[in-house]
Design an enzyme around this catalytic site. Structure first.
Site, mmCIF file in Angstrom:
data_model
loop_
_atom_site.group_PDB
_atom_site.id
_atom_site.type_symbol
_atom_site.label_atom_id
_atom_site.label_comp_id
_atom_site.label_asym_id
_atom_site.label_seq_id
_atom_site.Cartn_x
_atom_site.Cartn_y
_atom_site.Cartn_z
ATOM 1 N N ASP A 104 0.702 -1.615 -0.179
ATOM 2 C CA ASP A 104 -0.251 0.108 0.016
ATOM 3 C C ASP A 104 0.952 1.159 0.159
ATOM 4 O OD1 ASP A 104 -0.991 -0.978 3.405
ATOM 5 O OD2 ASP A 104 0.790 -0.048 2.293
ATOM 6 N N HIS A 119 7.071 -7.448 -1.225
ATOM 7 C CA HIS A 119 5.743 -7.992 -2.204
ATOM 8 C C HIS A 119 5.570 -7.114 -3.096
ATOM 9 C CE1 HIS A 119 4.242 -11.300 0.906
ATOM 10 N NE2 HIS A 119 5.230 -11.271 0.166
ATOM 11 N N CYS A 151 5.872 0.592 -25.581
ATOM 12 C CA CYS A 151 6.115 -1.114 -26.646
ATOM 13 C C CYS A 151 4.702 -0.766 -26.791
ATOM 14 C CB CYS A 151 7.122 -2.056 -26.087
ATOM 15 S SG CYS A 151 5.919 -2.798 -24.700
ATOM 16 N N SER A 188 -0.302 -12.431 9.630
ATOM 17 C CA SER A 188 -0.497 -14.036 10.359
ATOM 18 C C SER A 188 1.238 -14.899 10.238
ATOM 19 C CB SER A 188 -1.796 -13.949 9.653
ATOM 20 O OG SER A 188 -1.011 -14.403 8.852
ATOM 21 N N GLU A 214 -4.518 -10.809 16.520
ATOM 22 C CA GLU A 214 -4.681 -12.118 17.448
ATOM 23 C C GLU A 214 -2.548 -13.162 17.038
ATOM 24 O OE1 GLU A 214 -8.197 -10.977 17.238
ATOM 25 O OE2 GLU A 214 -7.093 -13.004 18.531
HETATM 26 N N1 APR Z 1 -2.862 -4.378 14.418
HETATM 27 C C1 APR Z 1 -1.939 -4.962 15.164
HETATM 28 N N2 APR Z 1 -2.180 -6.714 13.852
HETATM 29 C C2 APR Z 1 -3.329 -6.901 13.327
HETATM 30 C C3 APR Z 1 -4.557 -5.085 13.627
HETATM 31 C C4 APR Z 1 -3.563 -4.113 13.651
HETATM 32 N N3 APR Z 1 -4.459 -3.241 13.676
HETATM 33 N N4 APR Z 1 -5.362 -5.761 12.734
HETATM 34 C C5 APR Z 1 -5.367 -7.433 12.448
HETATM 35 N N5 APR Z 1 -4.008 -7.624 12.598
HETATM 36 C C6 APR Z 1 -3.496 -8.730 12.789
HETATM 37 C C7 APR Z 1 -4.690 -10.079 12.283
HETATM 38 O O1 APR Z 1 -4.615 -10.792 13.398
HETATM 39 C C8 APR Z 1 -3.132 -10.952 11.409
HETATM 40 O O2 APR Z 1 -2.982 -11.567 12.290
HETATM 41 O O3 APR Z 1 -2.863 -8.734 11.494
HETATM 42 C C9 APR Z 1 -2.375 -10.214 10.624
HETATM 43 C C10 APR Z 1 -3.405 -10.136 9.379
HETATM 44 O O4 APR Z 1 -2.783 -10.511 8.508
HETATM 45 P P1 APR Z 1 -3.082 -11.273 7.106
HETATM 46 O O5 APR Z 1 -4.068 -10.871 6.884
HETATM 47 O O6 APR Z 1 -2.665 -12.408 6.722
HETATM 48 O O7 APR Z 1 -2.353 -10.366 6.182
HETATM 49 P P2 APR Z 1 -0.565 -10.963 6.512
HETATM 50 O O8 APR Z 1 0.019 -11.467 7.038
HETATM 51 O O9 APR Z 1 0.308 -9.990 5.566
HETATM 52 O O10 APR Z 1 -0.521 -12.078 4.991
HETATM 53 C C11 APR Z 1 0.475 -11.855 4.127
HETATM 54 O O11 APR Z 1 -0.147 -12.684 2.155
HETATM 55 O O12 APR Z 1 -1.861 -12.817 0.307
HETATM 56 C C12 APR Z 1 -0.808 -12.561 1.094
HETATM 57 O O13 APR Z 1 0.822 -11.263 -0.160
HETATM 58 C C13 APR Z 1 -0.495 -11.278 1.052
HETATM 59 O O14 APR Z 1 1.444 -9.718 1.833
HETATM 60 C C14 APR Z 1 0.307 -11.186 2.090
HETATM 61 C C15 APR Z 1 0.353 -12.307 3.182
#
Ligand code: APR
Length: 247
Positions: A104, A119, A151, A188, A214
């Site tokens: 982002d 990524h 191109c 996650s 979490e």
């Molecule tokens: N503060 C801290 N943690 C948070 C918050 C917050 N405000 N809101 C959500 N979370 C946590 C959730 O509990 C979750 O464990 O952020 C985590 C987000 O996990 P995902 O949605 O799996 O995202 P991410 O781990 O970045 O995914 C990794 O997967 O799909 C691919 O390329 C994509 O970069 C991404 C990669």
């Protein structure tokens, strides 16, 4: 309980702090995560929008998905988590690396320099024929299939899709070898190779701190885990550590 009373010890002058962030760090900026309830993968099967076969099968669908995500990210503003990490990077310059799985651009918007966006980025696209890279705001995105100004080839989002090699893996390996303190926030811990960086850092003798809403999948890898929102916890860490770093 959200927030922390007993913060992990501040980095010392000989520490090298590496940070890895995920979608949770941008959640408080209104950017949907991937696997939380209501996350992006709930409304789109990633096989349909985030892989080379998906792009070959339906490039217009993939472009609709990424144009919408780019427009959403362009409207978002950094939150205190991004600002805290920018402050840590400025204070620990030369002893700090920020790796992000996020696309982002909010870390860069908050002032973080040298961000390893492994990524890719929603703000960039590239030509599938001549590989010229463009900023999204510098190409005509009105066609369903944007074309390369140089191109005429088909442009694609500059995102690392499933099955593709993430960016900066060599730089990340060098950083993890120098790392004495590894901070992971808002992920996650289920997507590799990022999910194994904590083990790599630990093998090199680093201590590891996890910050997440979490418990992450790889929580067992952390010396310290702080459950809470990144926008609350990271500013506390930055305040405590940067004060300590000054004294
Ligand atoms: N503060 C801290 N943690 C948070 C918050 C917050 N405000 N809101 C959500 N979370 C946590 C959730 O509990 C979750 O464990 O952020 C985590 C987000 O996990 P995902 O949605 O799996 O995202 P991410 O781990 O970045 O995914 C990794 O997967 O799909 C691919 O390329 C994509 O970069 C991404 C990669």
């Amino acid at each position: 309980m959200e927030g922390v009373l007993n913060l992990p010890p501040a980095p010392t002058l000989t520490d090298f702090l590496t940070v890895l962030t995920g979608a949770g760090v941008s959640a408080e900026s209104g950017i949907r995560t991937f696997r939380d309830a209501g996350g992006l993968w709930e409304s789109h099967r990633l096989e349909e929008v985030a892989s080379p076969p998906a792009f070959a099968r339906d490039p217009e669908l993939v472009w609709r998905f990424y144009k919408a995500r780019w427009e959403n990210a362009s409207r978002a503003r950094p939150n205190p988590a991004h600002e805290a990490l920018a402050a840590m990077g400025a204070a620990l310059a030369g002893r700090f690396v920020l790796i992000t799985q996020n696309v982002d651009g909010l870390h860069q918007c908050a002032g973080s320099a040298g961000v390893l966006d492994m990524h890719g980025s929603l703000h960039r696209c590239r030509c599938t024929r001549c590989d010229t890279h463009y900023s999204m705001r510098n190409v005509d995105l009105t066609p369903a299939l944007p074309a390369c100004p140089a191109c005429g080839g088909l442009l694609r989002p500059d995102i690392v899709w499933f099955g593709e090699m993430p960016h900066y893996l060599d730089e990340i390996e060098v950083a993890l070898r120098r790392t004495t303190l590894f901070l992971v926030a808002g992920t996650s811990g289920v997507v590799y190779p990022a999910a194994q960086f904590v083990q790599m850092a630990r093998r090199n003798g680093a201590s590891a701190i996890g910050v997440n809403l979490e418990p992450p999948d790889n929580i067992a890898c952390f010396d310290t885990f702080i459950q809470g929102r990144a926008g609350v916890v990271l500013p506390q860490l930055a305040a405590a550590w940067l004060d300590a770093d000054k004294s």
